[in-house]
Design a protein around this motif. Structure first.
Motif, PDB file in Angstrom:
ATOM      1  N   ALA A 187       0.815  -1.215   0.000  1.00 46.93           N
ATOM      2  CA  ALA A 187       0.000   0.000   0.000  1.00 46.93           C
ATOM      3  C   ALA A 187       0.850   1.266   0.000  1.00 46.93           C
ATOM      4  N   LEU A 188       2.047   1.195   0.593  1.00 44.77           N
ATOM      5  CA  LEU A 188       2.902   2.380   0.616  1.00 44.77           C
ATOM      6  C   LEU A 188       3.265   2.869  -0.783  1.00 44.77           C
ATOM      7  N   ASP A 189       3.146   2.002  -1.785  1.00 48.55           N
ATOM      8  CA  ASP A 189       3.450   2.405  -3.158  1.00 48.55           C
ATOM      9  C   ASP A 189       2.385   3.321  -3.742  1.00 48.55           C
ATOM     10  N   VAL A 190       1.136   3.204  -3.233  1.00 49.11           N
ATOM     11  CA  VAL A 190       0.026   3.902  -3.896  1.00 49.11           C
ATOM     12  C   VAL A 190      -0.886   4.649  -2.928  1.00 49.11           C
ATOM     13  N   ALA A 191      -0.553   4.721  -1.637  1.00 48.30           N
ATOM     14  CA  ALA A 191      -1.520   5.260  -0.679  1.00 48.30           C
ATOM     15  C   ALA A 191      -0.867   6.149   0.370  1.00 48.30           C
ATOM     16  N   ILE A 192      -1.664   7.102   0.851  1.00 43.77           N
ATOM     17  CA  ILE A 192      -1.345   7.844   2.063  1.00 43.77           C
ATOM     18  C   ILE A 192      -2.593   7.829   2.946  1.00 43.77           C
ATOM     19  N   GLU A 193      -2.379   8.115   4.227  1.00 49.49           N
ATOM     20  CA  GLU A 193      -3.490   8.077   5.176  1.00 49.49           C
ATOM     21  C   GLU A 193      -3.367   9.242   6.145  1.00 49.49           C
ATOM     22  N   PHE A 194      -4.515   9.836   6.490  1.00 49.08           N
ATOM     23  CA  PHE A 194      -4.561  10.943   7.430  1.00 49.08           C
ATOM     24  C   PHE A 194      -5.144  10.480   8.764  1.00 49.08           C
ATOM     25  N   HIS A 195      -4.530  10.953   9.843  1.00 47.77           N
ATOM     26  CA  HIS A 195      -4.998  10.652  11.200  1.00 47.77           C
ATOM     27  C   HIS A 195      -5.118  11.945  11.999  1.00 47.77           C
ATOM     28  N   SER A 196      -5.995  11.929  12.990  1.00 50.11           N
ATOM     29  CA  SER A 196      -6.271  13.117  13.794  1.00 50.11           C
ATOM     30  C   SER A 196      -6.218  12.776  15.277  1.00 50.11           C
ATOM     31  N   LEU A 197      -5.743  13.733  16.073  1.00 51.27           N
ATOM     32  CA  LEU A 197      -5.824  13.604  17.532  1.00 51.27           C
ATOM     33  C   LEU A 197      -6.986  14.407  18.093  1.00 51.27           C
ATOM     34  N   SER A 198      -7.759  15.033  17.210  1.00 50.37           N
ATOM     35  CA  SER A 198      -8.844  15.902  17.654  1.00 50.37           C
ATOM     36  C   SER A 198      -9.937  15.139  18.373  1.00 50.37           C
TER      37      SER A 198
END
Length: 396
Positions: free
Chosen positions: A230-241
């Motif tokens: 997945a690192l070849d084609v993806a990014i992911e967003f995370h929140s501490l909110s």
């Protein structure tokens, strides 16, 4: 004389201003003497744990906290994110190239199209989906192509239904599970299919995973990066909110493909100087607490969900019980539009919600309600809803 023009035409493409509009409805309701129960905005109503506030307070008193923090985030914060990601998802990340701090996920999601796409490019967006996805594209001049999420499909997209001609034009697609506003969830098998689809069509997969720590009934939402390759084609967003009630500190992070994060970092290097150092230290403390002495916030929202769903059903509104997030996605009674029901409910009872069509055309016929009040207030909200619907008799 030339008339002064200080509004960019692109702002007209930002879409619904429903959040500010509902705020106006609430002002009107208060002026009419109603006590308003605000279930519209998904802003946590509780503060962070006392120990996190203590870290933030101590940092704010130090003289070295006030220098420019650096766009990518402190190495200490990124190393802690890497530890937490390994602990939570079993995924190893390079803190120097595969993690980027953000002023909340909204910051990264809004700026991403400016960093990786050019005017005239296209992207697939979930419909219904969080409004910032479309807003970021509008500012960047990128065309938004809706990816319908239908109730009969469990609110999962049908990749096969997307024409090849669309895939040929699309530069990236955004997914969001657990979903805002739908509260829908997805398992690892779905993400395997999503990664395969992204690789097959040569598009970037962007996953908004802001609600990964707010799931119920024993479900643990996966990360798309758990999929091999997945690192070849993806990014992911995370929140501490939401997970740690640190919404006001504006702290999140992006992880994944290093080339994409490098582009986003380059853009932000020209826009801002990064997240306040005290906020990053509070974030480190929150992630360390989660790994060593967890106090999961999911239990709070699971209890609220149970109380609110049960109370609404007792009042005759057979809402679906969500498996994750801080939201209920509820079908409005027959004969009402999303907007007319939401506005009338608020005017009559003081209970504020967001019309579903604010999140896209496929959201028509629904409203979103946020679990951001204590249980007794949610029960009161359900009582008011019941009185409203019995007065208008929409359920028959």
């Amino acid at each position: 004389m030339k008339k002064l023009n200080v509004r960019a035409q692109k702002l007209d493409r930002l879409g619904s201003a429903i959040f500010s509009e509902v705020a106006g409805w609430k002002r009107e309701a208060r002026e009419q003497g109603l006590s308003v129960i605000s279930l519209d905005i998904g802003s946590p109503d509780r503060p962070p744990e006392e120990e996190l506030r203590g870290v933030l307070a101590a940092a704010s008193l130090r003289s070295d906290t006030y220098r420019y923090p650096g766009t990518e985030g402190t190495l200490a914060f990124r190393e802690t994110v890497a530890k937490w990601f390994k602990y939570r998802f079993g995924v190893e990340l390079d803190p120097r190239s595969e993690i980027l701090s953000l002023m909340g996920t909204q910051d990264g999601l809004a700026h991403l199209p400016l960093a990786i796409a050019d005017p005239g490019d296209a992207a697939l967006l979930p419909d219904p989906g969080y409004p910032v996805y479309g807003a970021g594209l509008a500012v960047a001049g990128v065309e938004a192509i809706p990816l319908p999420l239908l109730e009969e499909n469990g609110y999962l997209p049908d990749f096969e239904a997307v024409p090849q001609a669309v895939w040929d034009r699309v530069k990236f697609m955004i997914l969001n599970y657990p979903s805002n506003p739908l509260s829908a969830t997805a398992d690892l098998a779905f993400f395997e299919k999503a990664v395969h689809t992204a690789r097959k069509h040569g598009v970037l997969l962007v996953h908004d995973n802001a609600y990964s720590e707010m799931a119920f009934d024993g479900f643990r939402p996966p990360s798309v990066l758990e999929v091999p390759g997945a690192l070849d084609v993806a990014i992911e967003f995370h929140s501490l909110s939401k997970s740690y009630h640190l919404a006001g500190t504006r702290l999140g992070f992006a992880v994944g493909n290093r080339e994409v994060l490098s582009s986003l970092r380059d853009l932000k290097n020209n826009i801002d100087f990064g997240v306040f150092l005290g906020a990053q230290e509070a974030g480190i403390a929150a992630l360390e607490l989660d790994m060593n002495a967890p106090k999961p916030i999911s239990g709070l929202y699971e209890r609220r969900r149970d109380v609110f769903v049960r109370a609404l059903r007792e009042q005759g509104w057979n809402v679906t019980s969500p498996q994750a997030t801080m939201f209920l996605w509820a079908r409005v009674p027959e004969g009402w539009s999303s907007r007319s029901f939401s506005q009338s409910l608020l005017a009559a009872t003081g209970v504020a919600s967001i019309p579903g069509n604010a999140f896209g055309a496929e959201g028509e016929g629904f409203v979103r309600l946020a679990l951001v009040e204590e249980e007794e207030i949610l029960a009161e909200a359900a009582k008011r809803v019941g009185e409203f619907v019995r007065g208008t008799d929409p359920w028959k």
